[in-house]
Write a protein that holds these residues in place. Structure first.
Motif, PDB file in Angstrom:
ATOM      1  N   ALA A  87     -51.539  25.364  22.074  1.00 43.20           N
ATOM      2  CA  ALA A  87     -51.153  25.137  20.690  1.00 43.20           C
ATOM      3  C   ALA A  87     -51.231  26.482  19.988  1.00 43.20           C
ATOM      4  CB  ALA A  87     -52.070  24.124  20.029  1.00 43.20           C
ATOM      5  N   ARG A  88     -50.269  26.753  19.122  1.00 40.06           N
ATOM      6  CA  ARG A  88     -50.213  28.033  18.408  1.00 40.06           C
ATOM      7  C   ARG A  88     -50.473  27.792  16.932  1.00 40.06           C
ATOM      8  NH1 ARG A  88     -50.019  32.806  16.374  1.00 40.06           N
ATOM      9  NH2 ARG A  88     -48.543  34.361  17.097  1.00 40.06           N
ATOM     10  N   THR A  89     -51.385  28.551  16.361  1.00 38.02           N
ATOM     11  CA  THR A  89     -51.589  28.577  14.921  1.00 38.02           C
ATOM     12  C   THR A  89     -51.154  29.966  14.454  1.00 38.02           C
ATOM     13  OG1 THR A  89     -53.863  29.378  15.069  1.00 38.02           O
ATOM     14  CG2 THR A  89     -53.536  26.971  15.108  1.00 38.02           C
ATOM     15  N   PRO A  90     -51.076  30.200  13.161  1.00 39.47           N
ATOM     16  CA  PRO A  90     -50.628  31.524  12.722  1.00 39.47           C
ATOM     17  C   PRO A  90     -51.470  32.691  13.242  1.00 39.47           C
ATOM     18  CG  PRO A  90     -50.409  29.972  10.926  1.00 39.47           C
ATOM     19  CD  PRO A  90     -51.127  29.248  12.045  1.00 39.47           C
ATOM     20  N   GLU A 137     -42.219  33.147  12.363  1.00 43.05           N
ATOM     21  CA  GLU A 137     -42.463  33.646  11.007  1.00 43.05           C
ATOM     22  C   GLU A 137     -43.921  33.477  10.575  1.00 43.05           C
ATOM     23  OE1 GLU A 137     -39.477  31.714   8.627  1.00 43.05           O
ATOM     24  OE2 GLU A 137     -37.853  32.836   9.612  1.00 43.05           O
ATOM     25  N   GLY A 138     -44.789  32.990  11.498  1.00 38.75           N
ATOM     26  CA  GLY A 138     -46.211  32.880  11.204  1.00 38.75           C
ATOM     27  C   GLY A 138     -46.607  31.639  10.438  1.00 38.75           C
ATOM     28  N   GLU A 139     -45.756  30.626  10.450  1.00 39.18           N
ATOM     29  CA  GLU A 139     -46.058  29.381   9.744  1.00 39.18           C
ATOM     30  C   GLU A 139     -46.661  28.365  10.713  1.00 39.18           C
ATOM     31  OE1 GLU A 139     -42.367  28.119   8.035  1.00 39.18           O
ATOM     32  OE2 GLU A 139     -42.041  30.053   7.059  1.00 39.18           O
ATOM     33  N   PRO A 140     -47.527  27.475  10.223  1.00 40.43           N
ATOM     34  CA  PRO A 140     -48.095  26.452  11.108  1.00 40.43           C
ATOM     35  C   PRO A 140     -47.052  25.394  11.473  1.00 40.43           C
ATOM     36  CG  PRO A 140     -48.895  26.171   8.859  1.00 40.43           C
ATOM     37  CD  PRO A 140     -48.074  27.428   8.873  1.00 40.43           C
ATOM     38  N   VAL A 141     -47.115  24.927  12.720  1.00 37.61           N
ATOM     39  CA  VAL A 141     -46.268  23.851  13.212  1.00 37.61           C
ATOM     40  C   VAL A 141     -47.178  22.871  13.951  1.00 37.61           C
ATOM     41  CG1 VAL A 141     -44.386  23.252  14.790  1.00 37.61           C
ATOM     42  CG2 VAL A 141     -44.240  25.345  13.435  1.00 37.61           C
ATOM     43  N   PRO A 142     -47.073  21.574  13.676  1.00 35.19           N
ATOM     44  CA  PRO A 142     -47.925  20.610  14.392  1.00 35.19           C
ATOM     45  C   PRO A 142     -47.739  20.750  15.909  1.00 35.19           C
ATOM     46  CG  PRO A 142     -46.820  19.532  12.557  1.00 35.19           C
ATOM     47  CD  PRO A 142     -46.220  20.911  12.684  1.00 35.19           C
ATOM     48  N   PRO A 143     -48.835  20.854  16.677  1.00 41.07           N
ATOM     49  CA  PRO A 143     -48.725  21.097  18.113  1.00 41.07           C
ATOM     50  C   PRO A 143     -47.955  20.025  18.871  1.00 41.07           C
ATOM     51  CG  PRO A 143     -51.026  20.798  17.469  1.00 41.07           C
ATOM     52  CD  PRO A 143     -50.213  20.794  16.222  1.00 41.07           C
ATOM     53  N   GLU A 144     -47.953  18.798  18.368  1.00 45.07           N
ATOM     54  CA  GLU A 144     -47.226  17.739  19.079  1.00 45.07           C
ATOM     55  C   GLU A 144     -45.711  17.933  19.034  1.00 45.07           C
ATOM     56  OE1 GLU A 144     -48.182  16.241  14.919  1.00 45.07           O
ATOM     57  OE2 GLU A 144     -49.342  17.204  16.509  1.00 45.07           O
ATOM     58  N   VAL A 192     -41.416  25.484  23.922  1.00 45.76           N
ATOM     59  CA  VAL A 192     -40.125  24.883  23.609  1.00 45.76           C
ATOM     60  C   VAL A 192     -40.277  23.957  22.412  1.00 45.76           C
ATOM     61  CG1 VAL A 192     -38.237  23.446  24.497  1.00 45.76           C
ATOM     62  CG2 VAL A 192     -39.506  24.920  26.064  1.00 45.76           C
ATOM     63  N   GLY A 193     -39.328  24.030  21.524  1.00 44.25           N
ATOM     64  CA  GLY A 193     -39.329  23.136  20.372  1.00 44.25           C
ATOM     65  C   GLY A 193     -37.990  23.190  19.677  1.00 44.25           C
ATOM     66  N   ARG A 194     -37.882  22.426  18.628  1.00 49.27           N
ATOM     67  CA  ARG A 194     -36.654  22.478  17.830  1.00 49.27           C
ATOM     68  C   ARG A 194     -36.504  23.878  17.250  1.00 49.27           C
ATOM     69  NH1 ARG A 194     -37.630  17.501  13.903  1.00 49.27           N
ATOM     70  NH2 ARG A 194     -38.927  19.175  13.132  1.00 49.27           N
ATOM     71  N   ALA A 195     -35.289  24.294  17.032  1.00 50.73           N
ATOM     72  CA  ALA A 195     -35.022  25.661  16.550  1.00 50.73           C
ATOM     73  C   ALA A 195     -35.806  25.961  15.273  1.00 50.73           C
ATOM     74  CB  ALA A 195     -33.521  25.865  16.335  1.00 50.73           C
ATOM     75  N   GLU A 196     -35.879  25.011  14.356  1.00 51.18           N
ATOM     76  CA  GLU A 196     -36.591  25.272  13.099  1.00 51.18           C
ATOM     77  C   GLU A 196     -38.097  25.416  13.319  1.00 51.18           C
ATOM     78  OE1 GLU A 196     -35.423  20.827  13.072  1.00 51.18           O
ATOM     79  OE2 GLU A 196     -34.489  22.703  13.655  1.00 51.18           O
ATOM     80  N   ASP A 197     -38.651  24.723  14.308  1.00 53.31           N
ATOM     81  CA  ASP A 197     -40.077  24.859  14.607  1.00 53.31           C
ATOM     82  C   ASP A 197     -40.383  26.193  15.280  1.00 53.31           C
ATOM     83  OD1 ASP A 197     -40.773  22.417  13.472  1.00 53.31           O
ATOM     84  OD2 ASP A 197     -40.510  21.323  15.350  1.00 53.31           O
ATOM     85  N   ILE A 198     -39.543  26.603  16.221  1.00 53.18           N
ATOM     86  CA  ILE A 198     -39.743  27.911  16.864  1.00 53.18           C
ATOM     87  C   ILE A 198     -39.601  29.022  15.824  1.00 53.18           C
ATOM     88  CG2 ILE A 198     -38.857  29.521  18.601  1.00 53.18           C
ATOM     89  CD1 ILE A 198     -40.437  27.076  19.738  1.00 53.18           C
ATOM     90  N   ARG A 199     -38.617  28.916  14.946  1.00 51.24           N
ATOM     91  CA  ARG A 199     -38.434  29.916  13.891  1.00 51.24           C
ATOM     92  C   ARG A 199     -39.688  29.971  12.999  1.00 51.24           C
ATOM     93  NH1 ARG A 199     -33.769  28.636  12.616  1.00 51.24           N
ATOM     94  NH2 ARG A 199     -34.247  26.988  11.130  1.00 51.24           N
ATOM     95  N   ALA A 200     -40.268  28.811  12.670  1.00 53.31           N
ATOM     96  CA  ALA A 200     -41.476  28.781  11.840  1.00 53.31           C
ATOM     97  C   ALA A 200     -42.641  29.482  12.540  1.00 53.31           C
ATOM     98  CB  ALA A 200     -41.842  27.332  11.501  1.00 53.31           C
ATOM     99  N   ILE A 201     -42.819  29.236  13.847  1.00 51.90           N
ATOM    100  CA  ILE A 201     -43.885  29.919  14.596  1.00 51.90           C
ATOM    101  C   ILE A 201     -43.682  31.428  14.557  1.00 51.90           C
ATOM    102  CG2 ILE A 201     -44.807  30.320  16.923  1.00 51.90           C
ATOM    103  CD1 ILE A 201     -44.412  27.303  17.432  1.00 51.90           C
TER     104      ILE A 201
END
Length: 152
Positions: free
Chosen positions: A138-141, A101-108, A90-99
């Protein structure tokens, strides 16, 4: 009653491939993420993730992804462990969209929790068949990092 304590048992680093996008379905937008391998380390066991399995993901809203992964581990001494791991991310819509799309998002910024169930025929690890576990992830690309705890 007091809450049950947690005991750290292992860290699993799961290498993942390019997702297969299955598109919108009645239960959410589905993606299959192939599991390519990885490593296992910790006081319970060490070894590697076998290169088989997948994470069946359902993006049920712009902020929620439901996860259902099946894969296998092999310990350094050759014992095999089946894993069925369900959870949520669960995260903000823009963070989930970034994940997605294969982009890094800070795990916190992501609430990523799972409930792994382990099955094994290895006598030394039979206790894993009889306990419940929780994990934070935590998810990385290119990987998923899980810290697994036994619910005592």
């Amino acid at each position: 009653m007091e809450p049950p304590p947690l005991t750290f048992v292992m860290q699993i680093r799961i290498e993942v491939g390019e997702p297969v996008d299955l598109g919108p379905a009645p239960t959410g937008h589905r993606r299959l993420v192939p599991i390519l391998g990885g490593t296992v380390s910790g006081p319970a066991c060490s070894g590697h993730v076998l290169p088989a399995g997948a994470d069946d993901q359902r993006l049920t809203s712009p902020t929620l992804t439901e996860l259902d992964a099946s894969y296998s581990l092999e310990t350094d001494d050759g014992a095999r462990i089946g894993v069925r791991n369900t959870g949520i991310r669960v995260g903000r819509a823009e963070d989930i969209r970034a994940i997605v799309e294969g982009e890094p998002v800070p795990p916190e910024r992501i609430h990523f929790r799972t409930q792994p169930r382990f099955t094994t025929a290895a006598p030394d690890l039979a206790w894993m068949n009889e306990r419940l576990f929780v994990a934070r992830g935590a998810r990385t690309p290119d990987a998923v990092q899980l810290e697994v705890f036994r619910l005592d």
